[in-house]
Design a protein around this motif. Structure first.
Motif, mmCIF file in Angstrom:
data_model
loop_
_atom_site.group_PDB
_atom_site.id
_atom_site.type_symbol
_atom_site.label_atom_id
_atom_site.label_comp_id
_atom_site.label_asym_id
_atom_site.label_seq_id
_atom_site.Cartn_x
_atom_site.Cartn_y
_atom_site.Cartn_z
ATOM 1 N N GLY A 11 -61.175 6.088 2.723
ATOM 2 C CA GLY A 11 -61.546 6.646 1.430
ATOM 3 C C GLY A 11 -62.773 5.998 0.827
ATOM 4 N N GLN A 12 -62.914 4.684 0.996
ATOM 5 C CA GLN A 12 -64.070 3.991 0.430
ATOM 6 C C GLN A 12 -65.373 4.465 1.066
ATOM 7 O OE1 GLN A 12 -64.253 1.929 -2.187
ATOM 8 N NE2 GLN A 12 -62.094 2.456 -2.506
ATOM 9 N N GLU A 13 -65.312 4.709 2.373
ATOM 10 C CA GLU A 13 -66.514 5.189 3.071
ATOM 11 C C GLU A 13 -66.902 6.579 2.568
ATOM 12 O OE1 GLU A 13 -67.955 6.603 7.507
ATOM 13 O OE2 GLU A 13 -66.188 5.304 7.340
ATOM 14 N N LEU A 14 -65.918 7.456 2.415
ATOM 15 C CA LEU A 14 -66.200 8.798 1.898
ATOM 16 C C LEU A 14 -66.786 8.723 0.487
ATOM 17 C CD1 LEU A 14 -63.294 11.258 2.848
ATOM 18 C CD2 LEU A 14 -65.664 11.300 3.612
ATOM 19 N N ALA A 15 -66.178 7.871 -0.360
ATOM 20 C CA ALA A 15 -66.661 7.735 -1.732
ATOM 21 C C ALA A 15 -68.088 7.209 -1.757
ATOM 22 C CB ALA A 15 -65.738 6.817 -2.522
ATOM 23 N N SER A 16 -68.378 6.239 -0.876
ATOM 24 C CA SER A 16 -69.726 5.678 -0.805
ATOM 25 C C SER A 16 -70.731 6.731 -0.347
ATOM 26 C CB SER A 16 -69.741 4.483 0.156
ATOM 27 O OG SER A 16 -71.048 3.986 0.302
#
Length: 751
Positions: free
Chosen positions: A164-169
């Motif tokens: 999720g953090q990668e997608l958000a970034s």
């Protein structure tokens, strides 16, 4: 309002109802009985996405969109698909016509990542509204080399849970890139700064190269009207008659009017044709096309005095007045491409309302042969089917009908002329014209008994502004057949907009209001305020309406709206107008439109408005703002091809505008002087009437000291760049002077 097809029988209550049932948009209401837990765009949905840390699935479309209906039926009506969506995503539906700011922002993302866009638009967003992936139509399962909608949903569910953090970034970086693109796009210095003349010549060269010499319009298929380009070519003929560009636009008008994109039975134009001949349309009829094509055909008549163009424009007026008019005076958004083939049918198909079998036409005309009057031994069936290429096996090529909806059917199209049909059928042109008129009236009566396409009863400010412009320009033609009706319609329309699309308390335009023939038009309880094109198109419409009516209150309202527009949308730092207001809720980037597409962009139309309002009110600040706007977009390339409406405004800025000052009381002779000039195509024409009995009530400093009546008769002064010709009291002399410069010989074009 219609619910999603197939959700329940008419006698049963819907199995599912979601939040969209409380909306007014016909498109949102179409999805109110999907099993999907839809939200409208707003804080409730976004807050839930943040609280539950879920991706948002954003689905954008409009009620007359064919593939939107397909995706609804295949995916959004599926309880299996809905279960996946409801469990793992916050699902938001947006009507792109109601919220064009949201649509344009995420379409920018789709174009960046996919290279092409369209509707339905499907985008997945982080809870902070940053896009992470998306596309347009997705089939329910993997097919045609496309990933299925269910496949994408399940993959994104896993990706968000694990990375999720990668997608958000990724999403945040995309938003930053879009912001930077808006901020920097027009700061870059071009390799070579082109003059206005160079930009103009470049655009005309591209148009000549890209236009189809046989069928008109741009080469290839599908074919769209592209009215902004046609408008610039009209202007180019005035700018340089030796460029021989007018034949390009007249050929396009001719072929569109002959093609199936034009409704020969009753009038109005479909959105586009799927083939290069304008034959088989995508059958939706949109209000914004009718408004722009009203202008194009009115201008075609002003340039050539060819009756066909006036007839086509009048038929558009009749169509919108019968099928798109709210009783109070505003116009609905459009009609769907799809409809039920019969009242007993369960599924809608595209074009069912408009297509005909040979037998249907033959039997109808034969049963009503007495209505054709004295036509001798001529067979009306032979004449009608010959003229419109109606064939026993149908006239639609399979390549234009991949789903087989039009198998054995005919879409009326004209390949020859009335005289050619008369020669083939051994009769006269007058007899042919009479048969075609009666035949179409008979077809219209029958067609009106068929199941109608869905009507989108949303009344959009911007699009009504386009209609206001088109009808006002048509009303300037003194020999138009229904001129009084046009003037009455635009007068009612101005009143409707003031009463229903302007929030007096907030001093803002509304984007839209809602209501059908049984309902009073009403706005949303939480209003969606207007965007740049709502202001720009309406202001232009009011300027055009003033030209037709000389109602100074309309022109003064245009000035008030221009000042509101400047306050809400002008970029004080870099110049030009943003699409949406500052601090709009849940809009992460303010875009600036820089492309004239199906509709001209608000910045292009605003450049024109600023120049003319500056002339009317002798307000230098408007002229300065127009120059800043043009300078902001100056490095768009190729400028005149991407921004043809702005190119036309640039020509007006460079070469000046025409002004007609008529001094005289309200009288037939004064009106004759006004009509003598406004019947010509003059894109930058400013008109002022000075009434000797009201010396202190005139626009922008024009006074009776500078302009006087000769011999106590109404007198006209025709000026350009503040240099006036000798005053004229005879309307015929004015007409003679203008014909030499402004009227193109259509016979020369035909040869």
């Amino acid at each position: 309002m219609a619910s999603g097809a197939g959700t329940s029988s008419p006698s049963e209550p819907p199995k599912h109802t979601n939040r969209l049932i409380n909306e007014k948009s016909p498109y949102l209401l179409q999805h109110a009985h999907n099993p999907v837990d839809w939200y409208p765009w707003g804080e409730e949905a976004i807050a839930r996405a943040r609280a539950e840390n879920k991706l948002i699935f954003l689905s954008v479309g409009y009620s007359t969109c064919h593939w939107c209906h397909v995706m609804e039926k295949e995916s959004f009506e599926s309880e299996e698909v809905a279960e996946i969506m409801n469990e793992n995503f916050i699902n938001i539906k947006v009507d792109r016509e109601e919220r064009p700011d949201i649509d344009k922002l995420y379409m920018t993302f789709i174009l960046l990542v996919n290279g092409s866009g369209g509707w339905p638009m499907s985008v997945w967003l982080t809870p902070d509204l940053a896009p992470v992936t998306g596309g347009t139509y997705f089939p329910p399962k993997d097919r045609w080399g496309m990933p299925g909608f269910t496949t994408i949903l399940l993959k994104l569910k896993i990706k968000w849970a694990t990375d999720g953090q990668e997608l958000a970034s990724t999403g945040r970086s995309i938003i930053e890139a879009i912001k930077k693109n808006v901020d920097d796009k027009h700061r870059e210095e071009p390799e070579r700064v082109l003059s206005a003349e160079d930009k103009f010549r470049q655009a005309i060269t591209i148009y000549k190269r890209n236009f189809d010499p046989v069928w008109g319009g741009s080469l290839g298929a599908p074919k769209f009207p592209e009215v902004s380009k046609l408008n610039l070519i009209f202007h180019s003929h005035l700018q340089d008659p030796r460029s021989k560009t007018l034949g390009v636009v007249l050929n396009s008008l001719d072929k569109m009017a002959a093609g199936g994109i034009y409704d020969h039975v009753f009038g109005g134009f479909a959105r586009y044709s799927v083939d290069k001949k304008w034959h088989v349309p995508h059958f939706e009829k949109m209000l914004y096309d009718q408004g722009q094509l009203l202008m194009a055909y009115a201008n075609g008549y002003k340039m050539t005095k060819r009756q066909l163009y006036l007839d086509v424009a009048d038929s558009i007026f009749k169509y919108i007045s019968k099928d798109l008019l709210h009783p109070a005076g505003g116009f609905y958004s459009g009609e769907d491409a799809d409809s039920l083939p019969t009242w007993e049918s369960k599924d809608k198909i595209e074009g069912a309302f408009y297509a005909w079998t040979f037998a249907e036409v033959r039997d109808l005309l034969r049963a009503n042969v007495s209505k054709f009057g004295d036509i001798g031994k001529v067979d009306p069936v032979e004449v009608f089917t010959e003229h419109y290429d109606i064939q026993e096996t149908g006239n639609v090529e399979p390549s234009s009908d991949p789903h087989g909806h039009l198998l054995g059917k005919n879409i009326l199209i004209v390949y020859g002329s009335v005289q050619e049909t008369a020669d083939k059928c051994e009769t006269t042109a007058e007899v042919v014209e009479g048969i075609l008129k009666v035949g179409n009236e008979l077809l219209h009566e029958v067609r009106d008994k068929r199941p109608r396409p869905h009507l989108d009863t949303k009344i959009i400010c911007a699009w009504n502004g386009l209609i206001l412009s088109g009808l006002s320009q048509l009303a300037c033609i003194s020999d138009a057949p229904n001129r009084g009706d046009y003037l009455m319609a635009v007068t009612n329309l101005v009143s409707f907009i003031r009463e229903n699309l302007f929030d007096v308390k907030a001093q803002k335009l509304l984007r839209s209001c809602y209501g059908d023939e049984t309902e009073t038009a009403k706005a949303l309880e939480l209003p969606i305020y207007g965007f740049i094109d709502d202001y720009a198109f309406l202001i232009k419409g009011l300027i055009d309406y003033y030209r037709a009516s000389l109602d100074e209150s309309a022109l003064r309202w245009a000035r008030e709206l221009q000042d509101i527009q400047d306050q809400l949308f002008w970029d004080q730092t870099n110049g030009a107008y943003f699409y949406s207001e500052a601090n709009s809720a849940n809009v992460v980037v303010r875009l600036k439109e820089d492309h004239d597409g199906a509709e001209p962009c608000g910045n292009s139309v605003s450049a024109y408005n600023l120049l003319l309002l500056g002339d009317y009110f002798e307000h230098a600040a408007y002229h300065e703002k127009a120059k800043k706007l043009l300078a902001y977009f100056s490095n768009v390339t190729p400028f005149g091809y991407v921004l043809p409406e702005m190119m036309s405004a640039m020509l007006l800025d460079e070469h000046g505008r025409d002004m007609l000052v008529v001094v005289g009381p309200q009288s037939l002779q004064t009106t004759a002087l006004l009509d003598a000039v406004r019947q010509f195509y003059m894109p930058g024409l400013v008109i002022v009437r000075l009434d000797p009995s009201k010396p202190d009530q005139h626009l922008g400093g024009k006074s009776l000291e500078s302009f006087k009546m000769l011999h106590d008769e109404p007198t006209a002064y025709l000026c350009r760049n503040k240099v006036c010709q000798l005053p004229v009291t005879d309307p015929e002399k004015l007409i003679e002077e203008l014909q030499a410069k402004h009227v193109f010989d259509y016979g020369e074009y035909e040869n």
